[in-house]
Design an enzyme around this catalytic site. Structure first.
Site, PDB file in Angstrom:
ATOM      1  N   SER A 194     -91.655 -62.745  62.491  1.00 36.89           N
ATOM      2  CA  SER A 194     -90.567 -61.962  63.066  1.00 36.89           C
ATOM      3  C   SER A 194     -89.273 -62.205  62.297  1.00 36.89           C
ATOM      4  CB  SER A 194     -90.428 -62.272  64.552  1.00 36.89           C
ATOM      5  OG  SER A 194     -91.619 -61.925  65.236  1.00 36.89           O
ATOM      6  N   LYS A 219     -97.592 -56.389  69.828  1.00 38.49           N
ATOM      7  CA  LYS A 219     -96.465 -57.218  70.255  1.00 38.49           C
ATOM      8  C   LYS A 219     -96.719 -57.677  71.684  1.00 38.49           C
ATOM      9  CE  LYS A 219     -93.595 -58.339  68.269  1.00 38.49           C
ATOM     10  NZ  LYS A 219     -93.361 -59.626  67.587  1.00 38.49           N
TER      11      LYS A 219
END
Length: 625
Positions: free
Chosen positions: A394, A193
């Site tokens: 996401s 991330k």
């Protein structure tokens, strides 16, 4: 005398009423003329002229007519990929259309998946034995992908064709924030991330570099494979391995270099190109300028085709842009608005639902609103499919989890199952100028979060815990959808972004295909013999035509300028300067746990300055995905 005065007042009132009536009729006529849409009668023999003076998108953004008129600047034009493809496909079967012409001189781009969708439509035209011509001042990756599928590719003598490939550099502000003594508190789950890295590092981390290298390599291979297949004589390796030598071999003439590398077929200005098209499409009786040819616009051709309304309805709802709370959109995925559209399709008893996703994610609450609406539709035993466009990462993947079948393209960007939050505080910055924070707290949460005085250890731990909880919920949703364990999903999660091809291999995607494939699957699952797609939320803006006339019509060449290579470099430098402002603004406006990636850029939303709020509102705001 009194009677005469009353008669006079009556006559004046009648006169005023008639004036008001005629004024209303006059302005109504003007409004009708300005907002009139193309009709089937405007289609004539000639070429279909597709001028892409802007960007191709999944869903055009909502327009603010008053704001754009007052600004004095023509907004960048946005073209719905589905509409452009449908017009080109219609040209393949319409006997009045002799050729398809793409004017790409002011084309900005639109994503690899959308380009391949349009390229497929161009192939259908050529399969119908109709020529496709393109012209531009300077071709770049997206326009070259389209041009590769043309019969003849023309370039201006002062232009060229330049292959850059995916990737590039991002900006990293870690040392700057450290020098300014701004603390960027990072809370995240996911080794890959990397969206937080610009605020805490001076460059890519090793995991981020690994993931991005793999992603870009796949996208690059897909691009080269399609271009070379459509245009075997294109020497991509020559252009990319030694661009300087390639250009010097043609004496620095970029147009001749593009011709030598097989990227273009002809060199000529717009007038010469028009004369070539005129030989096929015929003369334009209303335009005697050099290079003018008979043509029709996509809007008129689509009006002539009409909409398919036969059979049962399959609802198609688009989730495009950043997912945010509220009713925002189109062009931004307001969770409340999209959930309402899905519920409308549910109430209309649509026989199936296809969710078209082109989003990098956003608010977890908005994503959950959309997901729950899909679950309500699905609860009645009707099929649900997801069609992924350029990206569905996401939150874009979160809303896809209820689907029974997920369709994507090899160049789709998806995954990014990971979460983060960044909270900046300025206590050390202000101490340099003699500003200190002090007060009395009744609990560890009193006055928190405090961007001036800093975060308490309890708040930091709570934020990290909430991030981990959000990640666990994300894993559970994906695991249930993909018939895997959370541990198996965690192995391909950790915030890593995948290309569509790899996502299919690791089980995040079921099948390659576009929107039509997803709709066809849904119709088959619903056991329908006759059906049509019903696009919810895609009603045309009644002010759009008026706005075009006030800020520049389809023939207007203001707004996005045509550019050669030097101008392209300058434009990218200007964009880089703008990126600094947007990145720092995003740091200050991020609210909540986020799941976004550096490979899925999102414009900073127009938001007000962050304000103090109560703890419950803070928690709701920070649980954003």
């Amino acid at each position: 005398m009194l009677f005469a005065r009353k008669v006079w007042h009556l006559l004046v009132a009648i006169k005023d009423g008639l004036v008001l009536l005629f004024m209303l009729l006059f302005f109504a006529a003007i409004y009708g003329a300005l907002t009139a849409r193309p009709s089937a009668g405007l289609v004539r023999d000639g070429a279909l002229l597709v001028k892409l003076d802007g960007v191709v998108v999944e869903e055009p953004s909502a327009q603010d007519p008053l704001g754009e008129v007052l600004s004095g600047d023509a907004p960048m034009k946005e073209y719905r990929a589905r509409d452009v493809a449908r017009a080109i496909n219609a040209a393949a079967t319409d006997s009045r259309i002799k050729a398809v012409v793409l004017d790409l001189s002011r084309f900005v781009g639109g994503g690899q998946v959308h380009m391949l969708e349009l390229a497929k439509a161009l192939d259908a035209v050529r399969a119908a034995k109709k020529p496709v011509y393109t012209w531009a001042l300077a071709y770049t990756d997206d326009s070259l992908l389209l041009a590769a599928h043309a019969s003849e590719v023309w370039v201006d003598p002062l232009g060229g064709a330049f292959v850059t490939g995916p990737g590039g550099e991002n900006l990293y502000y870690g040392p700057l924030l450290e020098k300014l003594k701004i603390k960027a508190h990072v809370f995240k789950v996911g080794t890959f991330k990397d969206a937080v890295e610009p605020y805490i590092r001076d460059g890519l981390s090793d995991p981020s570099r690994e993931a991005r290298t793999a992603l870009y390599a796949s996208l690059w291979d897909n691009w080269k494979a399609d271009v070379v297949k459509a245009r075997p004589k294109a020497q991509i390796d020559l252009v990319t391995r030694d661009p300087v030598g390639w250009l010097k071999a043609s004496g620095g003439d970029a147009a001749k270099a593009a011709l030598a590398a097989g990227l273009v077929d002809k060199i000529g200005d717009r007038a010469a190109f028009g004369e070539r098209v005129k030989a096929v499409a015929g003369e334009d009786s209303a335009d005697q300028r050099p290079g003018a040819f008979a043509h029709v616009r996509p809007a008129a051709l689509l009006a002539a085709q009409g909409e398919n309304t036969s059979g049962e309805a399959i609802a198609v709802v688009t989730v495009a842009g950043e997912i945010v709370d509220g009713k925002a959109g189109p062009g931004t995925a307001g969770g409340e608005r999209i959930a309402r559209l899905i519920d409308e399709a549910n109430a209309d008893d649509a026989k199936a639902l296809v969710l078209r996703v082109d989003s990098p994610g956003g608010s977890v609450f908005a994503s959950e609103d959309i997901r729950l609406a899909v679950e309500r539709f699905k609860a009645k035993g009707r099929p649900v499919a997801v069609s992924m466009a350029n990206l569905a990462a996401s939150g874009g993947y979160w809303v896809s989890t209820p689907a029974q079948r997920i369709f994507a393209e090899p160049s789709t960007i998806t995954g990014s199952i990971g979460v983060f939050s960044v909270v900046p505080t300025f206590e050390d910055t202000l101490k340099q100028y003699g500003v200190h924070a002090d007060g009395v707290r009744t609990t560890a949460l009193s006055g928190q979060p405090d961007m001036i005085g800093g975060l308490t250890p309890e708040v930091e731990q709570m934020l990290q815990t909430s991030v981990e909880s959000s990640y666990g919920r994300f894993l559970a949703l994906v695991a249930n959808s993909r018939k895997r364990t959370p541990q198996q999903i965690d192995a391909i999660g950790q915030g890593r972004v995948w290309d569509g091809g790899t996502a299919r291999q690791n089980g995040l995607v079921d099948q390659f295909g576009g929107l039509d494939d997803a709709i066809g699957w849904a119709a088959q699952q619903a056991k329908l013999d006759a059906w049509h797609p019903a696009y919810y939320g895609s009603t045309a803006n009644p002010y759009a035509s008026l706005l075009e006339r006030l800020t520049g019509d389809e023939d207007d060449e203001s707004g996005v300028p045509a550019a050669d290579f030097a101008a392209l470099v300058a434009q990218r430098q200007q964009a880089l300067v703008g990126r600094v402002g947007s990145d720092l603004a995003r740091l200050l406006t991020l609210r909540g746990v986020q799941a976004q990636c550096l490979d899925c850029p999102v414009p900073v939303p127009a938001a007000s300055r962050p304000q103090r709020t109560d703890w419950l509102a803070l928690v709701r705001g920070w649980l954003a995905l």
